[in-house]
Design a protein around this motif. Structure first.
Motif, PDB file in Angstrom:
ATOM      1  N   ASP A   5       0.596  -1.369  -0.214  1.00  0.00           N
ATOM      2  CA  ASP A   5       0.133   0.283  -0.307  1.00  0.00           C
ATOM      3  C   ASP A   5       0.315   1.148  -0.381  1.00  0.00           C
ATOM      4  O   ASP A   5       0.260   2.062  -0.846  1.00  0.00           O
ATOM      5  CB  ASP A   5      -1.260   0.272   0.863  1.00  0.00           C
ATOM      6  CG  ASP A   5      -0.310  -0.100   2.596  1.00  0.00           C
ATOM      7  OD1 ASP A   5       0.874  -0.724   2.348  1.00  0.00           O
ATOM      8  OD2 ASP A   5      -0.507   0.034   3.516  1.00  0.00           O
ATOM      9  N   THR A   6       2.235   1.049   0.488  1.00  0.00           N
ATOM     10  CA  THR A   6       2.968   2.672   0.879  1.00  0.00           C
ATOM     11  C   THR A   6       3.597   2.470  -0.731  1.00  0.00           C
ATOM     12  O   THR A   6       3.305   3.887  -1.266  1.00  0.00           O
ATOM     13  CB  THR A   6       4.332   2.205   1.305  1.00  0.00           C
ATOM     14  OG1 THR A   6       3.582   2.313   2.812  1.00  0.00           O
ATOM     15  CG2 THR A   6       5.339   3.251   1.503  1.00  0.00           C
ATOM     16  N   TYR A 167       1.646  -6.051   7.359  1.00  0.00           N
ATOM     17  CA  TYR A 167       0.318  -7.393   7.541  1.00  0.00           C
ATOM     18  C   TYR A 167       0.310  -8.357   7.357  1.00  0.00           C
ATOM     19  O   TYR A 167      -0.139  -9.107   7.679  1.00  0.00           O
ATOM     20  CB  TYR A 167      -0.105  -6.765   5.953  1.00  0.00           C
ATOM     21  CG  TYR A 167      -0.267  -5.087   5.757  1.00  0.00           C
ATOM     22  CD1 TYR A 167      -1.822  -4.727   6.384  1.00  0.00           C
ATOM     23  CD2 TYR A 167      -0.047  -4.098   4.606  1.00  0.00           C
ATOM     24  CE1 TYR A 167      -2.294  -3.041   6.623  1.00  0.00           C
ATOM     25  CE2 TYR A 167       0.020  -2.858   4.960  1.00  0.00           C
ATOM     26  CZ  TYR A 167      -1.546  -2.590   5.254  1.00  0.00           C
ATOM     27  OH  TYR A 167      -1.541  -1.069   5.367  1.00  0.00           O
ATOM     28  N   ASN A 204      -6.610   0.935   4.240  1.00  0.00           N
ATOM     29  CA  ASN A 204      -5.060   1.891   4.437  1.00  0.00           C
ATOM     30  C   ASN A 204      -5.035   2.924   2.908  1.00  0.00           C
ATOM     31  O   ASN A 204      -3.770   3.890   3.544  1.00  0.00           O
ATOM     32  CB  ASN A 204      -4.044   1.251   4.916  1.00  0.00           C
ATOM     33  CG  ASN A 204      -4.260   1.033   6.218  1.00  0.00           C
ATOM     34  OD1 ASN A 204      -5.253   1.910   6.857  1.00  0.00           O
ATOM     35  ND2 ASN A 204      -4.362  -0.405   6.822  1.00  0.00           N
ATOM     36  N   GLN A 210      -0.202   3.770   8.676  1.00  0.00           N
ATOM     37  CA  GLN A 210      -1.342   1.787   8.274  1.00  0.00           C
ATOM     38  C   GLN A 210      -1.888   1.401   9.590  1.00  0.00           C
ATOM     39  O   GLN A 210      -0.887   1.004  10.115  1.00  0.00           O
ATOM     40  CB  GLN A 210       0.034   1.066   8.168  1.00  0.00           C
ATOM     41  CG  GLN A 210       0.008   2.239   6.437  1.00  0.00           C
ATOM     42  CD  GLN A 210       2.068   1.310   6.010  1.00  0.00           C
ATOM     43  OE1 GLN A 210       2.594   1.555   7.302  1.00  0.00           O
ATOM     44  NE2 GLN A 210       2.178   0.354   4.974  1.00  0.00           N
TER      45      GLN A 210
END
Length: 285
Positions: A5-6, A167, A204, A210
Protein backbone atom coordinates in the motif's frame (compact mmCIF):
# COMPACT_ATOMS: atom_id res chain seq x y z
CA UNK A 1 10.66 -3.28 3.16
CA UNK A 2 7.62 -1.12 2.43
CA UNK A 3 4.19 -2.65 2.21
CA UNK A 4 2.34 -2.78 -1.09
CA UNK A 5 0.00 0.00 0.00
CA UNK A 6 2.99 2.31 0.52
CA UNK A 7 4.17 1.67 -3.04
CA UNK A 8 0.57 2.06 -4.30
CA UNK A 9 0.30 5.49 -2.63
CA UNK A 10 3.68 6.57 -3.99
CA UNK A 11 2.60 5.54 -7.49
CA UNK A 12 -0.66 7.49 -7.14
CA UNK A 13 1.19 10.64 -6.14
CA UNK A 14 3.82 10.21 -8.83
CA UNK A 15 1.09 9.63 -11.41
CA UNK A 16 -0.66 12.84 -10.39
CA UNK A 17 2.57 14.80 -10.71
CA UNK A 18 4.00 13.26 -13.88
CA UNK A 19 1.46 11.42 -16.05
CA UNK A 20 0.97 13.18 -19.36
CA UNK A 21 3.73 15.70 -18.65
CA UNK A 22 7.02 16.32 -20.42
CA UNK A 23 10.13 16.30 -18.27
CA UNK A 24 12.19 19.47 -18.22
CA UNK A 25 14.73 17.64 -16.09
CA UNK A 26 15.48 13.92 -15.92
CA UNK A 27 18.67 13.40 -13.97
CA UNK A 28 20.25 10.21 -12.59
CA UNK A 29 22.88 10.27 -9.86
CA UNK A 30 23.89 6.65 -10.21
CA UNK A 31 27.18 5.49 -11.77
CA UNK A 32 25.51 3.08 -14.20
CA UNK A 33 22.99 5.68 -15.39
CA UNK A 34 24.91 8.93 -14.90
CA UNK A 35 25.02 9.65 -18.64
CA UNK A 36 21.26 9.16 -19.08
CA UNK A 37 19.20 12.33 -19.51
CA UNK A 38 15.39 12.11 -19.75
CA UNK A 39 14.87 15.80 -20.44
CA UNK A 40 12.14 16.07 -23.08
CA UNK A 41 10.68 12.63 -22.42
CA UNK A 42 6.93 12.31 -21.79
CA UNK A 43 5.61 10.20 -18.92
CA UNK A 44 2.52 8.17 -19.81
CA UNK A 45 1.82 6.45 -16.48
CA UNK A 46 3.21 5.35 -13.15
CA UNK A 47 2.02 1.99 -11.84
CA UNK A 48 2.83 -0.19 -8.82
CA UNK A 49 3.57 -3.88 -9.23
CA UNK A 50 3.82 -5.46 -5.82
CA UNK A 51 6.65 -3.55 -4.18
CA UNK A 52 8.07 -2.29 -7.48
CA UNK A 53 7.24 1.06 -9.04
CA UNK A 54 7.13 1.25 -12.84
CA UNK A 55 7.32 4.60 -14.63
CA UNK A 56 6.44 4.27 -18.31
CA UNK A 57 7.52 6.71 -21.00
CA UNK A 58 5.90 7.55 -24.33
CA UNK A 59 9.01 6.36 -26.17
CA UNK A 60 8.35 2.77 -25.09
CA UNK A 61 10.71 2.52 -22.13
CA UNK A 62 10.03 1.71 -18.49
CA UNK A 63 11.95 2.86 -15.43
CA UNK A 64 11.74 0.43 -12.50
CA UNK A 65 12.62 1.43 -8.94
CA UNK A 66 12.34 -0.40 -5.61
CA UNK A 67 12.33 1.16 -2.15
CA UNK A 68 13.82 -1.80 -0.26
CA UNK A 69 14.31 -0.68 3.36
CA UNK A 70 15.19 2.99 3.00
CA UNK A 71 14.14 4.31 -0.41
CA UNK A 72 11.48 6.93 -1.03
CA UNK A 73 10.11 9.41 -3.55
CA UNK A 74 9.42 12.98 -2.44
CA UNK A 75 7.40 15.48 -4.47
CA UNK A 76 7.92 19.25 -4.28
CA UNK A 77 6.83 22.40 -6.01
CA UNK A 78 9.70 24.03 -7.97
CA UNK A 79 11.76 26.23 -5.71
CA UNK A 80 10.76 24.38 -2.55
CA UNK A 81 13.58 23.09 -0.37
CA UNK A 82 14.09 19.33 -0.62
CA UNK A 83 13.74 17.70 2.80
CA UNK A 84 14.03 13.99 2.09
CA UNK A 85 17.62 13.70 3.27
CA UNK A 86 21.15 14.87 2.43
CA UNK A 87 21.95 15.68 -1.18
CA UNK A 88 24.21 12.64 -1.52
CA UNK A 89 21.18 10.39 -0.95
CA UNK A 90 19.41 11.68 -4.06
CA UNK A 91 19.40 9.10 -6.83
CA UNK A 92 16.92 10.47 -9.40
CA UNK A 93 15.36 13.86 -10.16
CA UNK A 94 12.34 14.02 -12.48
CA UNK A 95 10.90 17.50 -12.88
CA UNK A 96 8.12 19.12 -14.90
CA UNK A 97 7.04 22.74 -14.98
CA UNK A 98 4.81 22.11 -11.96
CA UNK A 99 6.48 19.38 -9.88
CA UNK A 100 9.84 17.99 -8.85
CA UNK A 101 9.97 14.27 -7.98
CA UNK A 102 13.11 13.43 -6.03
CA UNK A 103 14.09 9.82 -5.41
CA UNK A 104 16.13 9.15 -2.28
CA UNK A 105 18.16 5.96 -1.71
CA UNK A 106 16.30 4.11 -4.46
CA UNK A 107 17.32 0.57 -5.36
CA UNK A 108 17.05 -1.74 -8.37
CA UNK A 109 16.96 1.23 -10.73
CA UNK A 110 16.76 -0.13 -14.26
CA UNK A 111 15.50 0.78 -17.73
CA UNK A 112 13.94 -1.75 -20.08
CA UNK A 113 11.65 -1.60 -23.10
CA UNK A 114 8.09 -1.50 -21.78
CA UNK A 115 7.35 -4.64 -23.78
CA UNK A 116 9.99 -6.44 -21.70
CA UNK A 117 8.84 -5.49 -18.20
CA UNK A 118 8.44 -9.17 -17.38
CA UNK A 119 12.22 -9.35 -17.18
CA UNK A 120 11.90 -7.28 -14.00
CA UNK A 121 8.58 -8.28 -12.47
CA UNK A 122 7.47 -11.41 -14.33
CA UNK A 123 8.52 -13.62 -11.43
CA UNK A 124 6.02 -12.00 -9.09
CA UNK A 125 2.79 -13.65 -8.05
CA UNK A 126 -0.61 -11.94 -8.36
CA UNK A 127 -0.57 -8.38 -7.04
CA UNK A 128 -2.83 -8.23 -3.99
CA UNK A 129 -3.69 -4.60 -4.80
CA UNK A 130 -3.57 -4.94 -8.58
CA UNK A 131 -6.49 -4.71 -11.01
CA UNK A 132 -5.78 -8.29 -12.13
CA UNK A 133 -5.67 -9.80 -8.63
CA UNK A 134 -6.26 -13.56 -8.75
CA UNK A 135 -6.93 -15.18 -5.37
CA UNK A 136 -7.04 -18.71 -6.76
CA UNK A 137 -3.66 -18.35 -8.44
CA UNK A 138 -2.16 -16.99 -5.23
CA UNK A 139 -3.58 -19.93 -3.26
CA UNK A 140 -2.27 -22.37 -5.88
CA UNK A 141 1.22 -20.96 -5.48
CA UNK A 142 1.05 -21.02 -1.70
CA UNK A 143 -0.16 -24.62 -1.68
CA UNK A 144 2.72 -25.55 -3.94
CA UNK A 145 4.95 -25.27 -0.84
CA UNK A 146 3.01 -27.27 1.76
CA UNK A 147 5.94 -27.64 4.18
CA UNK A 148 6.84 -23.94 4.19
CA UNK A 149 6.08 -21.88 7.28
CA UNK A 150 3.00 -19.84 6.47
CA UNK A 151 4.62 -16.65 7.76
CA UNK A 152 7.42 -17.12 5.24
CA UNK A 153 5.16 -18.23 2.39
CA UNK A 154 2.88 -15.18 2.39
CA UNK A 155 5.90 -12.87 2.36
CA UNK A 156 7.36 -14.63 -0.68
CA UNK A 157 6.58 -12.24 -3.52
CA UNK A 158 6.65 -15.14 -5.96
CA UNK A 159 3.47 -16.46 -4.33
CA UNK A 160 1.63 -13.16 -4.11
CA UNK A 161 3.01 -9.66 -4.41
CA UNK A 162 2.56 -6.75 -2.06
CA UNK A 163 2.31 -8.15 1.48
CA UNK A 164 5.02 -6.94 3.84
CA UNK A 165 5.94 -7.82 7.39
CA UNK A 166 3.36 -5.58 9.04
CA UNK A 167 0.38 -6.99 7.19
CA UNK A 168 1.83 -10.48 7.53
CA UNK A 169 1.83 -10.47 11.32
CA UNK A 170 -1.43 -8.56 11.63
CA UNK A 171 -3.41 -10.77 9.25
CA UNK A 172 -1.99 -13.92 10.86
CA UNK A 173 -3.14 -12.68 14.26
CA UNK A 174 -6.63 -11.81 13.07
CA UNK A 175 -6.90 -15.20 11.37
CA UNK A 176 -5.69 -17.01 14.50
CA UNK A 177 -2.80 -18.62 12.62
CA UNK A 178 0.62 -19.25 14.14
CA UNK A 179 3.38 -17.78 11.93
CA UNK A 180 5.47 -20.97 12.16
CA UNK A 181 2.62 -23.32 11.19
CA UNK A 182 3.09 -25.22 7.93
CA UNK A 183 1.06 -24.11 4.93
CA UNK A 184 -0.42 -27.62 4.73
CA UNK A 185 -1.61 -27.41 8.34
CA UNK A 186 -3.66 -24.25 7.75
CA UNK A 187 -4.93 -24.99 4.25
CA UNK A 188 -8.57 -24.32 5.08
CA UNK A 189 -7.61 -20.92 6.51
CA UNK A 190 -5.37 -19.75 3.67
CA UNK A 191 -8.09 -18.02 1.66
CA UNK A 192 -9.53 -16.09 4.65
CA UNK A 193 -5.97 -15.17 5.68
CA UNK A 194 -5.08 -13.71 2.29
CA UNK A 195 -8.44 -11.98 1.95
CA UNK A 196 -7.98 -10.45 5.40
CA UNK A 197 -4.57 -9.08 4.42
CA UNK A 198 -6.06 -7.57 1.29
CA UNK A 199 -8.90 -5.90 3.22
CA UNK A 200 -6.45 -4.43 5.72
CA UNK A 201 -4.27 -3.02 2.96
CA UNK A 202 -7.18 -1.61 0.98
CA UNK A 203 -8.51 0.10 4.10
CA UNK A 204 -5.26 2.08 4.27
CA UNK A 205 -5.04 3.13 0.63
CA UNK A 206 -4.94 6.87 0.15
CA UNK A 207 -3.11 7.83 3.35
CA UNK A 208 0.32 7.00 4.79
CA UNK A 209 -0.97 5.72 8.13
CA UNK A 210 -1.22 1.93 8.36
CA UNK A 211 -3.80 0.97 10.96
CA UNK A 212 -5.12 -2.56 11.29
CA UNK A 213 -7.30 -1.90 14.33
CA UNK A 214 -9.29 0.96 12.84
CA UNK A 215 -7.62 3.40 15.25
CA UNK A 216 -5.02 5.74 13.76
CA UNK A 217 -3.61 6.85 17.10
CA UNK A 218 0.01 5.91 17.66
CA UNK A 219 0.17 2.90 19.95
CA UNK A 220 -3.40 1.89 19.18
CA UNK A 221 -3.03 1.20 15.48
CA UNK A 222 -1.79 -2.43 15.54
CA UNK A 223 -2.78 -5.70 17.19
CA UNK A 224 0.63 -7.35 17.62
CA UNK A 225 3.09 -5.56 15.30
CA UNK A 226 5.62 -3.62 17.38
CA UNK A 227 3.97 -4.73 20.65
CA UNK A 228 6.45 -7.33 21.91
CA UNK A 229 6.00 -7.99 25.63
CA UNK A 230 2.80 -5.98 25.82
CA UNK A 231 -0.51 -7.68 26.66
CA UNK A 232 -2.57 -9.02 23.77
CA UNK A 233 -5.51 -6.72 23.11
CA UNK A 234 -7.80 -9.77 23.16
CA UNK A 235 -6.54 -12.14 25.88
CA UNK A 236 -3.87 -10.10 27.75
CA UNK A 237 -1.16 -12.73 27.13
CA UNK A 238 2.25 -11.07 26.48
CA UNK A 239 3.04 -10.76 22.76
CA UNK A 240 6.06 -12.78 21.64
CA UNK A 241 8.65 -11.92 19.01
CA UNK A 242 10.97 -14.09 16.95
CA UNK A 243 13.10 -13.94 13.81
CA UNK A 244 11.57 -15.86 10.95
CA UNK A 245 12.78 -16.64 7.47
CA UNK A 246 15.84 -17.94 5.59
CA UNK A 247 19.31 -17.16 6.92
CA UNK A 248 20.23 -13.50 6.37
CA UNK A 249 16.65 -12.79 5.30
CA UNK A 250 15.00 -13.11 8.70
CA UNK A 251 12.11 -10.81 9.53
CA UNK A 252 10.95 -9.91 13.02
CA UNK A 253 7.64 -11.67 13.64
CA UNK A 254 5.20 -10.95 16.49
CA UNK A 255 2.32 -13.13 17.63
CA UNK A 256 0.09 -14.01 20.57
CA UNK A 257 0.87 -17.55 21.81
CA UNK A 258 -2.71 -17.99 23.02
CA UNK A 259 -4.81 -16.43 20.24
CA UNK A 260 -2.52 -18.00 17.63
CA UNK A 261 -1.83 -21.33 19.28
CA UNK A 262 -0.52 -23.82 16.73
CA UNK A 263 -2.46 -27.00 15.95
CA UNK A 264 0.79 -28.90 15.42
CA UNK A 265 4.03 -28.51 17.42
CA UNK A 266 6.21 -25.58 16.38
CA UNK A 267 9.40 -24.33 17.99
CA UNK A 268 10.26 -20.71 17.15
CA UNK A 269 12.97 -18.87 19.04
CA UNK A 270 10.65 -16.43 20.78
CA UNK A 271 11.32 -13.57 23.13
CA UNK A 272 9.10 -11.25 25.09
CA UNK A 273 11.08 -8.08 24.62
CA UNK A 274 14.16 -8.80 26.74
CA UNK A 275 17.17 -8.44 24.40
CA UNK A 276 19.58 -11.34 24.34
CA UNK A 277 17.26 -13.78 26.09
CA UNK A 278 15.65 -15.97 23.42
CA UNK A 279 13.77 -19.04 24.51
CA UNK A 280 12.11 -21.84 22.54
CA UNK A 281 8.34 -21.85 22.72
CA UNK A 282 6.19 -24.76 21.58
CA UNK A 283 2.47 -24.06 21.45
CA UNK A 284 0.57 -27.08 20.13
CA UNK A 285 -3.19 -27.12 20.45
Amino acid sequence: MPEGDTVWLAAERMRTALAGATLRRGEFRLPQLAALDLTGATVTEVVPRGKHLLLRLADGRTLRTHFRMDGSWHIYRPGTRWRGGPAHDVRIVLATDEWECVGYRLHDVEFVPTSEEDRLVGHLGPDILGPDWDLEEALRRLRGHPDEQVGVAILDQRNLAGIGNLYKVESLFLAGVHPWARVADVDERLAPLVERAQRLMRANLGHPEQSTTGDLRRGSDHWVYGRTGKPCRRCRTPILMGDQGPHLQERVTCWCPRCQAARSPVDPQARTGEPGRPRPVATPR
